[in-house]
Design a protein around this motif. Structure first.
Motif, PDB file in Angstrom:
ATOM      1  N   PHE A 113      57.594  84.512  18.649  1.00 46.26           N
ATOM      2  CA  PHE A 113      56.130  84.532  18.647  1.00 46.26           C
ATOM      3  C   PHE A 113      55.596  84.249  17.251  1.00 46.26           C
ATOM      4  CE2 PHE A 113      51.926  86.391  19.015  1.00 46.26           C
ATOM      5  CZ  PHE A 113      51.574  86.109  20.314  1.00 46.26           C
ATOM      6  N   GLN A 114      56.187  84.897  16.246  1.00 45.58           N
ATOM      7  CA  GLN A 114      55.719  84.678  14.871  1.00 45.58           C
ATOM      8  C   GLN A 114      56.034  83.261  14.405  1.00 45.58           C
ATOM      9  OE1 GLN A 114      53.874  86.685  13.098  1.00 45.58           O
ATOM     10  NE2 GLN A 114      53.895  88.346  14.574  1.00 45.58           N
ATOM     11  N   MET A 115      57.198  82.726  14.811  1.00 45.85           N
ATOM     12  CA  MET A 115      57.547  81.355  14.408  1.00 45.85           C
ATOM     13  C   MET A 115      56.590  80.347  15.044  1.00 45.85           C
ATOM     14  SD  MET A 115      59.814  81.260  12.254  1.00 45.85           S
ATOM     15  CE  MET A 115      60.071  82.815  11.488  1.00 45.85           C
ATOM     16  N   GLN A 116      56.170  80.679  16.274  1.00 48.89           N
ATOM     17  CA  GLN A 116      55.177  79.839  16.937  1.00 48.89           C
ATOM     18  C   GLN A 116      53.885  79.806  16.121  1.00 48.89           C
ATOM     19  OE1 GLN A 116      55.254  78.600  20.654  1.00 48.89           O
ATOM     20  NE2 GLN A 116      53.930  77.348  19.415  1.00 48.89           N
ATOM     21  N   LEU A 117      53.456  80.985  15.654  1.00 51.05           N
ATOM     22  CA  LEU A 117      52.233  81.042  14.848  1.00 51.05           C
ATOM     23  C   LEU A 117      52.435  80.316  13.527  1.00 51.05           C
ATOM     24  CD1 LEU A 117      51.139  84.720  15.475  1.00 51.05           C
ATOM     25  CD2 LEU A 117      50.186  82.654  16.442  1.00 51.05           C
ATOM     26  N   PHE A 118      53.638  80.443  12.956  1.00 54.54           N
ATOM     27  CA  PHE A 118      53.960  79.733  11.715  1.00 54.54           C
ATOM     28  C   PHE A 118      53.776  78.221  11.901  1.00 54.54           C
ATOM     29  CE2 PHE A 118      57.758  77.781   9.461  1.00 54.54           C
ATOM     30  CZ  PHE A 118      57.142  77.674   8.236  1.00 54.54           C
ATOM     31  N   GLY A 127      48.248  68.710   4.949  1.00 54.81           N
ATOM     32  CA  GLY A 127      47.535  67.468   4.659  1.00 54.81           C
ATOM     33  C   GLY A 127      48.487  66.300   4.548  1.00 54.81           C
ATOM     34  N   ASP A 128      49.636  66.405   5.194  1.00 53.30           N
ATOM     35  CA  ASP A 128      50.683  65.403   5.034  1.00 53.30           C
ATOM     36  C   ASP A 128      51.238  65.079   6.412  1.00 53.30           C
ATOM     37  OD1 ASP A 128      52.857  64.450   2.736  1.00 53.30           O
ATOM     38  OD2 ASP A 128      53.741  64.764   4.699  1.00 53.30           O
ATOM     39  N   VAL A 129      51.363  63.806   6.732  1.00 51.92           N
ATOM     40  CA  VAL A 129      51.726  63.444   8.099  1.00 51.92           C
ATOM     41  C   VAL A 129      53.150  63.858   8.436  1.00 51.92           C
ATOM     42  CG1 VAL A 129      51.981  61.555   9.716  1.00 51.92           C
ATOM     43  CG2 VAL A 129      50.099  61.540   8.148  1.00 51.92           C
ATOM     44  N   PHE A 130      54.061  63.656   7.483  1.00 54.56           N
ATOM     45  CA  PHE A 130      55.440  64.027   7.802  1.00 54.56           C
ATOM     46  C   PHE A 130      55.586  65.539   7.901  1.00 54.56           C
ATOM     47  CE2 PHE A 130      60.002  64.534   7.340  1.00 54.56           C
ATOM     48  CZ  PHE A 130      60.435  63.586   8.239  1.00 54.56           C
ATOM     49  N   ASN A 131      54.856  66.247   7.050  1.00 57.44           N
ATOM     50  CA  ASN A 131      54.845  67.698   7.125  1.00 57.44           C
ATOM     51  C   ASN A 131      54.293  68.155   8.476  1.00 57.44           C
ATOM     52  OD1 ASN A 131      53.417  70.489   5.502  1.00 57.44           O
ATOM     53  ND2 ASN A 131      55.578  70.062   5.644  1.00 57.44           N
ATOM     54  N   LEU A 132      53.313  67.418   8.980  1.00 60.72           N
ATOM     55  CA  LEU A 132      52.774  67.724  10.314  1.00 60.72           C
ATOM     56  C   LEU A 132      53.871  67.591  11.354  1.00 60.72           C
ATOM     57  CD1 LEU A 132      50.139  68.300  11.952  1.00 60.72           C
ATOM     58  CD2 LEU A 132      50.029  65.868  12.354  1.00 60.72           C
ATOM     59  N   PHE A 133      54.696  66.549  11.217  1.00 54.62           N
ATOM     60  CA  PHE A 133      55.827  66.361  12.127  1.00 54.62           C
ATOM     61  C   PHE A 133      56.757  67.565  12.074  1.00 54.62           C
ATOM     62  CE2 PHE A 133      60.337  65.160  12.245  1.00 54.62           C
ATOM     63  CZ  PHE A 133      60.455  64.852  13.574  1.00 54.62           C
ATOM     64  N   VAL A 134      57.050  68.029  10.846  1.00 55.37           N
ATOM     65  CA  VAL A 134      57.966  69.169  10.700  1.00 55.37           C
ATOM     66  C   VAL A 134      57.367  70.415  11.350  1.00 55.37           C
ATOM     67  CG1 VAL A 134      59.108  70.671   9.043  1.00 55.37           C
ATOM     68  CG2 VAL A 134      59.017  68.230   8.626  1.00 55.37           C
ATOM     69  N   PHE A 135      56.078  70.652  11.124  1.00 56.47           N
ATOM     70  CA  PHE A 135      55.454  71.832  11.725  1.00 56.47           C
ATOM     71  C   PHE A 135      55.386  71.703  13.246  1.00 56.47           C
ATOM     72  CE2 PHE A 135      53.626  73.011   7.498  1.00 56.47           C
ATOM     73  CZ  PHE A 135      54.216  74.254   7.451  1.00 56.47           C
ATOM     74  N   PHE A 136      55.202  70.469  13.736  1.00 56.73           N
ATOM     75  CA  PHE A 136      55.259  70.247  15.181  1.00 56.73           C
ATOM     76  C   PHE A 136      56.618  70.684  15.722  1.00 56.73           C
ATOM     77  CE2 PHE A 136      52.010  67.041  16.998  1.00 56.73           C
ATOM     78  CZ  PHE A 136      50.984  67.756  16.442  1.00 56.73           C
ATOM     79  N   GLU A 137      57.678  70.302  14.992  1.00 62.06           N
ATOM     80  CA  GLU A 137      59.019  70.663  15.452  1.00 62.06           C
ATOM     81  C   GLU A 137      59.199  72.179  15.426  1.00 62.06           C
ATOM     82  OE1 GLU A 137      61.136  68.513  16.855  1.00 62.06           O
ATOM     83  OE2 GLU A 137      59.426  67.198  16.589  1.00 62.06           O
ATOM     84  N   VAL A 138      58.662  72.827  14.374  1.00 62.68           N
ATOM     85  CA  VAL A 138      58.775  74.287  14.290  1.00 62.68           C
ATOM     86  C   VAL A 138      58.089  74.924  15.488  1.00 62.68           C
ATOM     87  CG1 VAL A 138      58.069  76.322  13.003  1.00 62.68           C
ATOM     88  CG2 VAL A 138      58.955  74.342  11.786  1.00 62.68           C
ATOM     89  N   LEU A 139      56.851  74.502  15.753  1.00 56.34           N
ATOM     90  CA  LEU A 139      56.126  75.144  16.848  1.00 56.34           C
ATOM     91  C   LEU A 139      56.735  74.790  18.196  1.00 56.34           C
ATOM     92  CD1 LEU A 139      53.746  73.419  18.645  1.00 56.34           C
ATOM     93  CD2 LEU A 139      52.768  73.254  16.394  1.00 56.34           C
ATOM     94  N   LEU A 140      57.319  73.575  18.295  1.00 57.26           N
ATOM     95  CA  LEU A 140      57.942  73.199  19.563  1.00 57.26           C
ATOM     96  C   LEU A 140      59.206  74.004  19.805  1.00 57.26           C
ATOM     97  CD1 LEU A 140      57.500  69.345  19.693  1.00 57.26           C
ATOM     98  CD2 LEU A 140      56.507  71.048  21.188  1.00 57.26           C
ATOM     99  N   LEU A 141      60.020  74.141  18.763  1.00 59.24           N
ATOM    100  CA  LEU A 141      61.272  74.870  18.946  1.00 59.24           C
ATOM    101  C   LEU A 141      60.979  76.317  19.331  1.00 59.24           C
ATOM    102  CD1 LEU A 141      64.160  74.310  19.007  1.00 59.24           C
ATOM    103  CD2 LEU A 141      64.347  74.685  16.574  1.00 59.24           C
ATOM    104  N   ALA A 142      59.980  76.913  18.659  1.00 50.71           N
ATOM    105  CA  ALA A 142      59.604  78.281  19.030  1.00 50.71           C
ATOM    106  C   ALA A 142      59.065  78.304  20.457  1.00 50.71           C
ATOM    107  CB  ALA A 142      58.558  78.813  18.059  1.00 50.71           C
ATOM    108  N   SER A 143      58.305  77.268  20.828  1.00 50.75           N
ATOM    109  CA  SER A 143      57.716  77.273  22.174  1.00 50.75           C
ATOM    110  C   SER A 143      58.794  77.078  23.235  1.00 50.75           C
ATOM    111  CB  SER A 143      56.650  76.186  22.293  1.00 50.75           C
ATOM    112  OG  SER A 143      57.244  74.928  22.460  1.00 50.75           O
ATOM    113  N   TYR A 144      59.871  76.316  22.921  1.00 50.55           N
ATOM    114  CA  TYR A 144      60.966  76.210  23.887  1.00 50.55           C
ATOM    115  C   TYR A 144      61.529  77.589  24.171  1.00 50.55           C
ATOM    116  CZ  TYR A 144      61.064  71.296  22.292  1.00 50.55           C
ATOM    117  OH  TYR A 144      60.748  70.026  21.943  1.00 50.55           O
ATOM    118  N   GLY A 145      61.755  78.344  23.077  1.00 47.40           N
ATOM    119  CA  GLY A 145      62.308  79.684  23.240  1.00 47.40           C
ATOM    120  C   GLY A 145      61.387  80.588  24.036  1.00 47.40           C
TER     121      GLY A 145
END
Lengths: 512, 121
Positions: A113-118, A127-145
């Motif tokens: 839950f906290q990783m999802q919020l992260f 403010g960075d497109v690639f960083n947005l990609f990384v955060f997308f992956e973080v929230l997706l991986l947490a959301s899979y769980g």
């Protein structure tokens, strides 16, 4: 003061680490830590809202590298608003998860839950497109769980579809980012916007293609037609608290379109200015019609709520596609409303499901559930809010969006689609309410073992709390629309955004 | 070299798309892996194809005589993420195989009565 930007990102991350250690201390310790962190997030986002009230941008240079060379976190009104909605929704979802013991069904609910919020807060602030990609992956991986938390065959099947389609989305994201980098030579959103404005004619085709590819990626996130098919079953089959939190997930896609496309292909972009908007508008209209049909065809309440979320996303897409500050302001108002009410409705669907025992949330006549009058009245209020009938906030959101569409060439089509879809959803919700609450079977027709459990009053607080957003949005409509108007104006002022990000100096060492 | 690289990306992407459209989970996992390879090479090529140039700007070298280090960093990140995601997907596919009793992506098999009898157990 500029550290304020970084805290909403790092607080959930640090809490996640602490929770790994707190895992030994049992569920009560985890709950305390997790809930305190979420409350802290609400306070932080309140501070962020007030910090951005002067139209200032706060830029945080990670590693003290100035933009465009380093990664930046940017705080403006839009980001602050999104973080605030996320944290309020998280409080409701977490409260419901704790009071219904959803978090006991697997080992690491609170960490996920906290990783999802992260991931969510990171995506809203970067403010960075690639960083947005990384955060997308973080929230997706947490959301899979989170999506697969607990068990169930249908949940596993829907989860598999969800994971596969999002992995394809990630691949497309990388293709789009790579192509943009290859042409523009930068990944910073502000710098990209500045470079698109002066891009040579022969590069515009590649930039436009990459931009539309990004739109596909955000369309997967936002469940835009034809990329929405994963969404209803995934949301309908997961646990209620997770589904409620996921009400913000589709809005990440909407936010990304406003932020990335609105900035890079904004007013400054010359030939490519808002070339994406007709796509968003058209696909939003189609999504809305199909979502309304889905609401009508649903066989269970949770599936129906998922389609209602889809309908609200489609309305937001229409608002974004209208590409005027007024429409964006209306969209943001509707976004606050639809996210919180959708969260409440997912929780309410679960309350109803628990109350009906073996009938679950299927649209069949069943014996009356415990506290049917209370739950029924709350259901009616939330249905009024969600379908957009007066006097609650959904109505005002839709009126604002439609009045912003008055000047658009497509006004007739937009009004027709929105009103027809509204009528279909109202009819379907009326049918749902009468099926679940009016057509009651006698108590004796069901053996005692298959009857529902009594109402969990503590858990019900979360539903009421989230639903309260609707009357609050109506009563305080004036200050809130003033805020969304300022937010929309700031979001449309991409020149100020570019200037603020690119001109932020590195911090020089003072205390040495 | 451009032809070779673009051909490789094209073939990998085409095979990846074909495999992800298969009905069983294992080809889908393979397809996603191939797509990830394709995107990695694509990202790498976006730093422009150069031979024998240093990765970091050398003060003695002439301007623009270096290979862009940023796409390499992006590729590293993308590889790590794709690797983790593939591992997760394989575990999930195994879980689905165990719970649904078959390896179809759409899960339930054609004869619904089989499922009913399994659920009854």
């Amino acid at each position: 003061m500029s550290n304020l930007v970084a805290w909403p990102v790092f607080l959930p991350l640090i809490t996640g680490f602490i929770l790994i250690l707190a895992h030994m201390g049992g569920i009560r310790l985890q709950r305390t830590v997790s809930f305190l962190a979420v409350i802290g997030l609400v306070l932080l986002s309140g501070a962020m809202i007030s910090a951005t009230s002067t139209d200032q941008y706060q830029v945080y240079l990670l590693g003290n590298w100035t933009a465009p060379f380093g990664i930046v976190l940017v705080l403006d009104r839009l980001s602050a608003l999104m973080v605030l909605i996320t944290s309020i929704l998280a409080v409701g979802a977490l409260w419901y998860a704790m009071t219904t013991d959803t978090d006991k069904k697997g080992a690491h609910f609170h960490i996920l839950f906290q990783m999802q919020l992260f991931g969510l807060n990171g995506a809203f602030l970067t403010g960075d497109v690639f960083n947005l990609f990384v955060f997308f992956e973080v929230l997706l991986l947490a959301s899979y769980g989170l999506l697969l938390h607990g068990n169930g065959r249908l949940r596993t099947k829907a989860g598999l579809h969800y994971v596969v389609i999002n992995l394809i989305g990630s691949t497309l994201f990388l293709f789009a980012v790579g192509a943009l980098y290859g042409v523009l030579g930068t990944l910073n959103i502000a710098d990209m916007a500045a470079k698109v404005a002066v891009a040579p004619q022969e590069d515009l085709g590649v930039i436009a293609a990459a931009g539309l590819l990004l739109l596909v990626v955000f369309g997967v996130k936002a469940a835009m037609f034809p990329l929405y098919l994963w969404m209803p079953s995934a949301y309908a089959n997961t646990s209620a608290a997770v589904a409620a939190l996921f009400a913000i997930m589709t809005k990440v896609g909407i936010y990304s379109i406003i932020r990335i496309h609105g900035t890079i292909f904004g007013t400054e972009a010359g030939e490519l200015a808002y070339y994406y908007a007709p796509w968003v508008l058209g696909l939003g209209l189609i999504t809305l019609l199909l979502a309304a049909l889905g609401v009508m065809a649903s066989r269970g309440l949770r599936e129906q709520v998922a389609y209602l979320v889809l309908a609200s996303v489609a309305t937001l897409l229409i608002g974004v596609g209208l590409m005027s500050p007024m429409a964006l302001s209306a969209t943001l108002y509707y976004l606050i409303h639809s996210t919180l009410i959708a969260g409440a409705m997912f929780l309410l669907a679960d309350v109803i499901l628990r109350g009906r025992g073996s009938y679950e949330d299927r649209f069949e006549s069943s014996p009356a559930m415990p506290n049917a009058i209370l739950i029924g009245s709350i259901f009616m209020i939330s249905a009024i809010a969600m379908t957009g009938m007066p006097p609650l906030s959904g109505f005002f959101g839709k009126v604002l969006i439609l009045s912003a569409a008055l000047d658009d060439a497509w006004f007739a089509v937009i009004t027709t689609v929105v009103l027809v879809a509204g009528l279909i959803t109202i009819l379907s919700m009326a049918r749902t309410g009468s099926l679940i609450f009016y057509k009651i079977l006698p108590e004796e027709s069901v053996p005692a073992s298959e009857r529902g459990e009594p109402l969990n009053r503590m858990a019900f607080i979360a539903v009421i709390g989230l639903l309260l957003a609707s009357p609050i949005l109506v009563v305080f409509a004036q200050p809130i629309t003033a805020f969304t108007e300022a937010t929309a104006n700031q979001a449309f002022n991409s020149a100020a955004y570019i200037n603020a990000v690119l001109s932020t100096p590195a911090v020089t060492e003072v205390n040495k | 070299m451009e032809w070779l690289i673009s051909l490789a990306i094209g073939v990998l992407t085409a095979s990846g798309v074909y495999l992800t459209l298969r009905a069983r989970t294992f080809p889908v996992v393979l397809g996603l892996t191939l797509l990830a390879y394709a995107v990695n090479i694509f990202l790498f090529a976006m730093g422009r194809l150069t031979v024998g140039l240093p990765a970091v700007i050398d003060k003695t070298a002439e301007a623009a005589q270096y290979s862009d280090p940023l796409p390499q960093a992006l590729v590293l990140t993308a590889i790590v993420i794709a690797f983790g995601m593939t591992a997760f997907l394989i575990v999930l596919a195994l879980k689905a195989r165990g719970e649904l009793g078959n390896d179809h992506v759409d899960g339930l098999d054609e004869a619904p009565h089989n499922n009913a009898s399994k659920e009854a157990k």
